[in-house]
Design an enzyme around this catalytic site. Structure first.
Site, PDB file in Angstrom:
ATOM      1  N   HIS A   1     -12.917 -16.436 -28.980  1.00 11.60           N
ATOM      2  CA  HIS A   1     -13.785 -17.357 -28.244  1.00 11.60           C
ATOM      3  C   HIS A   1     -14.763 -16.548 -27.391  1.00 11.60           C
ATOM      4  O   HIS A   1     -14.370 -15.611 -26.704  1.00 11.60           O
ATOM      5  CB  HIS A   1     -12.875 -18.234 -27.371  1.00 11.60           C
ATOM      6  CG  HIS A   1     -13.571 -19.368 -26.688  1.00 11.60           C
ATOM      7  ND1 HIS A   1     -14.543 -19.176 -25.741  1.00 11.60           N
ATOM      8  CD2 HIS A   1     -13.428 -20.701 -26.815  1.00 11.60           C
ATOM      9  CE1 HIS A   1     -14.963 -20.354 -25.304  1.00 11.60           C
ATOM     10  NE2 HIS A   1     -14.310 -21.298 -25.947  1.00 11.60           N
TER      11      HIS A   1
ATOM     12  N   ARG B   1     -17.359 -20.101 -30.934  1.00 12.47           N
ATOM     13  CA  ARG B   1     -16.366 -19.682 -31.933  1.00 12.47           C
ATOM     14  C   ARG B   1     -17.005 -19.790 -33.308  1.00 12.47           C
ATOM     15  O   ARG B   1     -18.030 -20.450 -33.468  1.00 12.47           O
ATOM     16  CB  ARG B   1     -15.153 -20.618 -31.907  1.00 12.47           C
ATOM     17  CG  ARG B   1     -14.404 -20.661 -30.616  1.00 12.47           C
ATOM     18  CD  ARG B   1     -13.200 -21.602 -30.735  1.00 12.47           C
ATOM     19  NE  ARG B   1     -13.353 -22.815 -29.971  1.00 12.47           N
ATOM     20  CZ  ARG B   1     -12.618 -23.910 -30.155  1.00 12.47           C
ATOM     21  NH1 ARG B   1     -11.695 -23.944 -31.104  1.00 12.47           N
ATOM     22  NH2 ARG B   1     -12.811 -24.975 -29.422  1.00 12.47           N
TER      23      ARG B   1
ATOM     24  N   LYS C   1     -18.498 -23.199 -34.993  1.00 12.18           N
ATOM     25  CA  LYS C   1     -18.751 -24.198 -33.966  1.00 12.18           C
ATOM     26  C   LYS C   1     -20.257 -24.241 -33.723  1.00 12.18           C
ATOM     27  O   LYS C   1     -21.027 -23.501 -34.331  1.00 12.18           O
ATOM     28  CB  LYS C   1     -17.986 -23.858 -32.681  1.00 12.18           C
ATOM     29  CG  LYS C   1     -16.472 -23.986 -32.838  1.00 12.18           C
ATOM     30  CD  LYS C   1     -15.954 -25.402 -32.600  1.00 12.18           C
ATOM     31  CE  LYS C   1     -15.905 -25.747 -31.128  1.00 12.18           C
ATOM     32  NZ  LYS C   1     -15.385 -27.088 -30.866  1.00 12.18           N
TER      33      LYS C   1
ATOM     34  N   ASP D   1     -24.417 -23.536 -28.152  1.00 14.89           N
ATOM     35  CA  ASP D   1     -24.346 -24.129 -26.816  1.00 14.89           C
ATOM     36  C   ASP D   1     -24.947 -23.103 -25.858  1.00 14.89           C
ATOM     37  O   ASP D   1     -24.538 -21.940 -25.846  1.00 14.89           O
ATOM     38  CB  ASP D   1     -22.876 -24.408 -26.461  1.00 14.89           C
ATOM     39  CG  ASP D   1     -22.689 -24.970 -25.048  1.00 14.89           C
ATOM     40  OD1 ASP D   1     -23.606 -24.797 -24.198  1.00 14.89           O
ATOM     41  OD2 ASP D   1     -21.631 -25.567 -24.789  1.00 14.89           O
TER      42      ASP D   1
ATOM     43  N   CYS E   1     -24.590 -22.348 -22.884  1.00 14.74           N
ATOM     44  CA  CYS E   1     -23.763 -21.599 -21.936  1.00 14.74           C
ATOM     45  C   CYS E   1     -23.325 -20.263 -22.534  1.00 14.74           C
ATOM     46  O   CYS E   1     -23.130 -19.282 -21.821  1.00 14.74           O
ATOM     47  CB  CYS E   1     -22.569 -22.408 -21.448  1.00 14.74           C
ATOM     48  SG  CYS E   1     -21.242 -22.616 -22.631  1.00 14.74           S
ATOM     49  N   TYR E   2     -23.187 -20.212 -23.862  1.00 15.61           N
ATOM     50  CA  TYR E   2     -22.797 -18.950 -24.496  1.00 15.61           C
ATOM     51  C   TYR E   2     -23.927 -17.929 -24.499  1.00 15.61           C
ATOM     52  O   TYR E   2     -23.705 -16.771 -24.870  1.00 15.61           O
ATOM     53  CB  TYR E   2     -22.255 -19.194 -25.908  1.00 15.61           C
ATOM     54  CG  TYR E   2     -20.996 -20.025 -25.865  1.00 15.61           C
ATOM     55  CD1 TYR E   2     -19.855 -19.532 -25.243  1.00 15.61           C
ATOM     56  CD2 TYR E   2     -20.966 -21.306 -26.372  1.00 15.61           C
ATOM     57  CE1 TYR E   2     -18.716 -20.297 -25.146  1.00 15.61           C
ATOM     58  CE2 TYR E   2     -19.827 -22.087 -26.274  1.00 15.61           C
ATOM     59  CZ  TYR E   2     -18.700 -21.577 -25.659  1.00 15.61           C
ATOM     60  OH  TYR E   2     -17.569 -22.339 -25.550  1.00 15.61           O
TER      61      TYR E   2
ATOM     62  N   ASP F   1     -26.840 -27.709 -22.643  1.00 18.23           N
ATOM     63  CA  ASP F   1     -26.128 -27.179 -23.807  1.00 18.23           C
ATOM     64  C   ASP F   1     -27.037 -27.158 -25.034  1.00 18.23           C
ATOM     65  O   ASP F   1     -27.293 -26.128 -25.652  1.00 18.23           O
ATOM     66  CB  ASP F   1     -24.888 -28.080 -23.971  1.00 18.23           C
ATOM     67  CG  ASP F   1     -24.209 -28.032 -25.321  1.00 18.23           C
ATOM     68  OD1 ASP F   1     -24.753 -27.434 -26.245  1.00 18.23           O
ATOM     69  OD2 ASP F   1     -23.117 -28.624 -25.452  1.00 18.23           O
TER      70      ASP F   1
ATOM     71  N   ASP G   1     -26.940 -29.693 -16.572  1.00 19.60           N
ATOM     72  CA  ASP G   1     -26.041 -29.639 -15.425  1.00 19.60           C
ATOM     73  C   ASP G   1     -26.152 -28.246 -14.817  1.00 19.60           C
ATOM     74  O   ASP G   1     -26.782 -27.349 -15.396  1.00 19.60           O
ATOM     75  CB  ASP G   1     -24.599 -29.987 -15.825  1.00 19.60           C
ATOM     76  CG  ASP G   1     -24.065 -29.099 -16.930  1.00 19.60           C
ATOM     77  OD1 ASP G   1     -24.273 -27.871 -16.843  1.00 19.60           O
ATOM     78  OD2 ASP G   1     -23.446 -29.616 -17.875  1.00 19.60           O
TER      79      ASP G   1
ATOM     80  N   HIS H   1     -24.685 -25.267 -17.049  1.00 21.18           N
ATOM     81  CA  HIS H   1     -25.540 -24.772 -18.130  1.00 21.18           C
ATOM     82  C   HIS H   1     -26.817 -24.136 -17.588  1.00 21.18           C
ATOM     83  O   HIS H   1     -27.391 -23.250 -18.222  1.00 21.18           O
ATOM     84  CB  HIS H   1     -25.871 -25.906 -19.107  1.00 21.18           C
ATOM     85  CG  HIS H   1     -24.723 -26.238 -20.017  1.00 21.18           C
ATOM     86  ND1 HIS H   1     -23.794 -27.205 -19.716  1.00 21.18           N
ATOM     87  CD2 HIS H   1     -24.332 -25.688 -21.201  1.00 21.18           C
ATOM     88  CE1 HIS H   1     -22.894 -27.247 -20.690  1.00 21.18           C
ATOM     89  NE2 HIS H   1     -23.188 -26.337 -21.592  1.00 21.18           N
TER      90      HIS H   1
END
Lengths: 502, 316
Positions: free
Chosen positions: A303, A351, A354, A357, A359-360, A408, A415, A418
């Protein structure tokens, strides 16, 4: 019930993230806000750019697209089999592609000469400031995670070069009831101390310049209770042991120059451990999986958020070129990290298989400086696509309309979580980080872990800006690759606790 | 006046109101009076270490309003054990709560604590499978499933078949692949061999091969194969035939998967005089099949000169 349904509806889109708060953050996105931010009809009144900027350039832009955004590339592979995973992916690509290629535009944002939106600084500042004001009742679900809000907002504002020392007094007062007499910070008044809340309070206080509020001796004692005999850390007493704990604890120890020796009453001493770093690198190493990525705990799935925790933790306990290859198979990790940059979106997924997003952009994007240092690769060589990430963040992760904030993906609401991690990822993509391989890993006198203080950074060249199709005003200041705060804040903190002791 | 202050059963408790720290707290949550009151009673009972049926009810109330409240969960667990509260009843209550708030660290940690103490796994696997109907990639649920297998020794209780079922539904579910790896290789420390055993290795390679045939551009089974190579130290050459099936660079449409081409580069590099061919495979990835990773493919090319191939080095 409505909230529950919303949550369930979004499960396939909602990524797992670092902390319980973050999971609930996904839920918060769905909660009614006290002002509606998506009234596109309102947008024109504060639209500052020229009308339809760059529209005449669109044809030219098509030719200018990076190769992964050209139809001949993303149409190369098309497996016929449809599954839940592929359906979700198709939907996200369909949302992102028009924004990435300039066929659709974000309302209310200024576009640069290349047809890419500028970083909407003023609006993001206003958005984060909003989060510091009283939050409406549905935010009760982050009552145990309020320290994160302090960090996301004050940290994020510092990334945007705002003077956050103005919050020092209020922040110090606000966190006072969160700090427990036995050490560490809980999520709120009367809540158990927790490593996530402690980490977030410390970073927010560091940014605002209020770290004298921390009871260092109490913290040291409490951290001793979190240390486990296998080398890892639990998040709270009796709570789960995972790699967030290792990173959060070592951040506190290094930044605040706490003694490395375990307190005399630390339970791990009974198992023969003497210091906070005993068996730690080995424990982190056990979190690497067959995929090459890092799991939250041994044998779980690889992850992105945990990859950052692992690399950053190892970069605190020793220099990255020493500790990372010592405990991890770097080539396997590199292959995995590279593989989760999504195409054609350009951002990162958490991952394999997936969805992208924003945030990654931090959790994975900030791994690159650490891994490049681990491999001793200089700034002339990159291992990933900075351009891909920058384009995703500016084109897809910025909220349109007048409220600002980052999100995201286009189907999600912005938010504070993020916003901060998108800005950190943007900084990671835009700046070059160098590690001083001759810098000290430990301060001889106090034994302080100083490996993470040997970083310097430099901004992009004009040629790079042109290659990434952005302008100087879109560049975020360098963010420290281990502690995730501006470099000058880290330097100041290092000086503040030079003395050590308790 | 509120639910607790008006209840004679709570008359002996002096609630501890929230300390906001100052006149102008940051990001103060304008939560409901009900929540504020319940929290003030929780602080009071925690201060006196009270464990009682009424405290259990209070934690239920608070969890309902804020399921991410780790302190309440931890205190509830203590309370359950102090009271010797029936663990089956607690599980039944948890089942409902989990369905409402499944993406939550605390709820799974609590479940884990209760099931561990109960010492019975019956019903758990079914419950977990039900949770996967809602989200087949939920990190906590998979982690709980792994824990169940280890705690109760369920390695050969249909777990491999379970991963097959999950992958039958979605062959791209990487979490299910990870679980399969765990089931196959998770007992090494106890001397039960996984893919280091030739028969098991052959079975797993065959499993991955079938999955690849369904959807060649699926990263999961390719990673699984790479994992097998790293763990077992098997020669890459034995995968050449499989790889060429999906990365035949001699034909115009011969490349059906960038992952196959990636593995082909390593297969070639391992062979005698294969460096040049490996380099050409990486060039194809860089310029045509996977251009977003151009910098990574270039780096891999650079490693070829050094002798050893990039991502097949034996795991540390």
């Amino acid at each position: 019930m409505a909230q529950q349904q919303e949550t369930l509806r979004r499960e396939d889109e909602t990524e797992d993230t670092l902390d319980e708060a973050l999971r609930d953050g996904a839920r918060i996105e769905e909660l009614p806000s006290d002002d509606s931010d998506d009234d596109f009809e309102d947008v024109d009144e504060d639209f500052t750019g020229p009308p339809f900027p760059g529209k005449h350039l669109l044809k030219q832009n098509d030719l200018d697209l990076p190769p992964w955004l050209k139809p001949e590339t993303f149409a190369l592979f098309h497996d016929d089999l449809t599954t839940t995973t592929s359906e979700a992916q198709v939907k996200v690509t369909a949302d992102c592609l028009p924004l990435l290629t300039g066929k659709e535009r974000l309302n209310g944002l200024r576009y640069n000469k290349y047809g890419i939106p500028h970083l909407n600084r003023e609006k993001h500042v206003a958005f984060l400031k909003d989060w510091l004001e009283p939050l409406p009742a549905p935010y009760v679900v982050i009552d145990a995670s309020r320290p994160w809000v302090f960090y996301w907002t004050i940290g994020g504002l510092s990334f945007l070069e705002q003077d956050v020392s103005v919050y020092k007094q209020r922040l110090m007062e606000t966190v006072r009831p969160l700090q427990n007499p036995y050490g560490g910070f809980g999520g709120g008044h009367g809540q158990y101390s927790h490593l996530a809340g402690t980490y977030a309070c410390i970073l927010a206080l560091a940014a605002a310049g209020g770290l004298e509020a921390v009871d260092r001796k109490g913290l040291w004692h409490w951290l001793g209770q979190m240390k486990q005999s296998d080398g890892g850390f639990t998040m709270s007493k009796g709570a789960e042991e995972d790699i967030r704990g290792a990173y959060c604890a070592m951040t506190a120890i290094s930044l605040l120059n706490l003694p490395l020796d375990l307190p005399p009453d630390a339970p791990a001493r009974k198992a023969g451990l003497n210091t906070f770093t005993d068996r730690l690198g080995e424990w982190v190493g056990r979190c690497q999986t067959y995929e090459g990525g890092i799991a939250g705990a041994p044998t779980n799935e690889a992850h992105g958020a945990y990859a950052f925790c692992a690399l950053a933790c190892l970069s605190i306990i020793d220099a990255p070129h020493i500790s990372i290859p010592k405990y991890l198979d770097v080539q396997a990790l590199l292959s995995w990290l590279s593989g989760i940059q999504t195409t054609p979106e350009g951002g990162f997924a958490g991952r394999a298989n997936k969805l992208v997003d924003a945030c990654y952009s931090h959790w994975v994007g900030s791994c690159w400086a650490l891994i490049q240092a681990a491999l001793r690769i200089g700034k002339t060589q990159d291992l990933w696509s900075r351009e891909g990430l920058i384009r995703y963040l500016l084109c897809c992760a910025q909220q349109q309309g007048k409220k600002g904030g980052m999100r995201d993906k286009p189907s999600a609401r912005p938010d504070a979580y993020h916003t901060l991690y998108s800005l950190s990822g943007l900084s990671a993509a835009q700046n070059h980080y160098s590690y001083d391989y001759h810098g000290p890993s430990q301060d001889g006198e106090n034994g302080r872990l100083t490996a993470a203080f040997n970083w310097s950074a430099e901004g992009p060249s004009e040629a790079e800006l042109a290659a990434w199709k952005i302008e100087q005003e879109d560049v975020v200041i360098p963010i420290h690759p281990v502690f995730v705060l501006p470099l000058d804040v880290i330097e100041r903190t290092k000086q503040q606790f030079q003395k050590g002791g308790l | 006046m509120g639910k607790y202050s008006e209840d004679p059963a709570w008359a002996d408790i002096v609630p501890l109101p929230t300390d906001e720290g100052g006149p102008n707290p940051l990001a103060a949550i304008a939560y409901s009076d009900e929540y504020g009151e319940a929290m003030s009673y929780l602080r009071a009972v925690m201060a006196s270490n009270e464990f009682s049926p009424r405290v259990l009810e209070l934690t239920d109330d608070l969890i309902d309003m804020n399921p991410a409240h780790y302190t309440v969960w931890l205190y509830r667990a203590q309370c359950i054990f102090e009271l010797k509260y029936p663990l089956e009843d607690e599980l039944a209550w948890l089942n409902e709560t989990a369905l409402a708030h499944q993406k939550n660290y605390q709820i799974w940690h609590h479940r884990n604590t209760i099931v561990d103490k109960l010492g019975k796994w019956q019903g758990e696997a079914e419950f977990v499978e039900q949770m996967f109907e809602l989200d087949a990639k939920n990190y906590h649920v998979w982690s709980h499933r792994q824990w169940l297998v280890k705690r109760f020794g369920l390695w050969e209780e249909g777990e491999l078949e379970f991963t097959e079922r999950m992958l039958e539904k979605d062959v791209r579910n990487n979490s299910a692949w990870n679980h399969r790896w765990y089931i196959v290789n998770g007992r090494e420390a106890e001397g039960v061999r996984g893919v280091t055993h030739e028969g098991i290795r052959m079975r797993e390679i065959e499993f991955a091969r079938k999955a690849i045939a369904k959807a060649p551009q699926n990263a999961s089974p390719w990673s699984y194969l790479r994992g097998i190579v790293r763990k077992s130290g098997m020669p890459l050459a034995s995968l050449k035939e499989l790889v060429l099936q999906y990365a035949d660079t001699s034909k115009p449409d011969g490349v059906k998967s960038s992952h196959a081409l990636d593995l082909l580069a390593d297969v070639l590099a391992e062979g005698a005089d294969g460096k040049q061919q490996a380099s050409e495979a990486l060039d194809l990835l860089s310029t045509k099949y996977d251009p977003i990773r151009k910098n990574y493919w270039e780096y891999r090319k650079g490693l070829l000169g050094g002798g050893s191939s990039a991502s097949t080095a034996t795991a540390a």
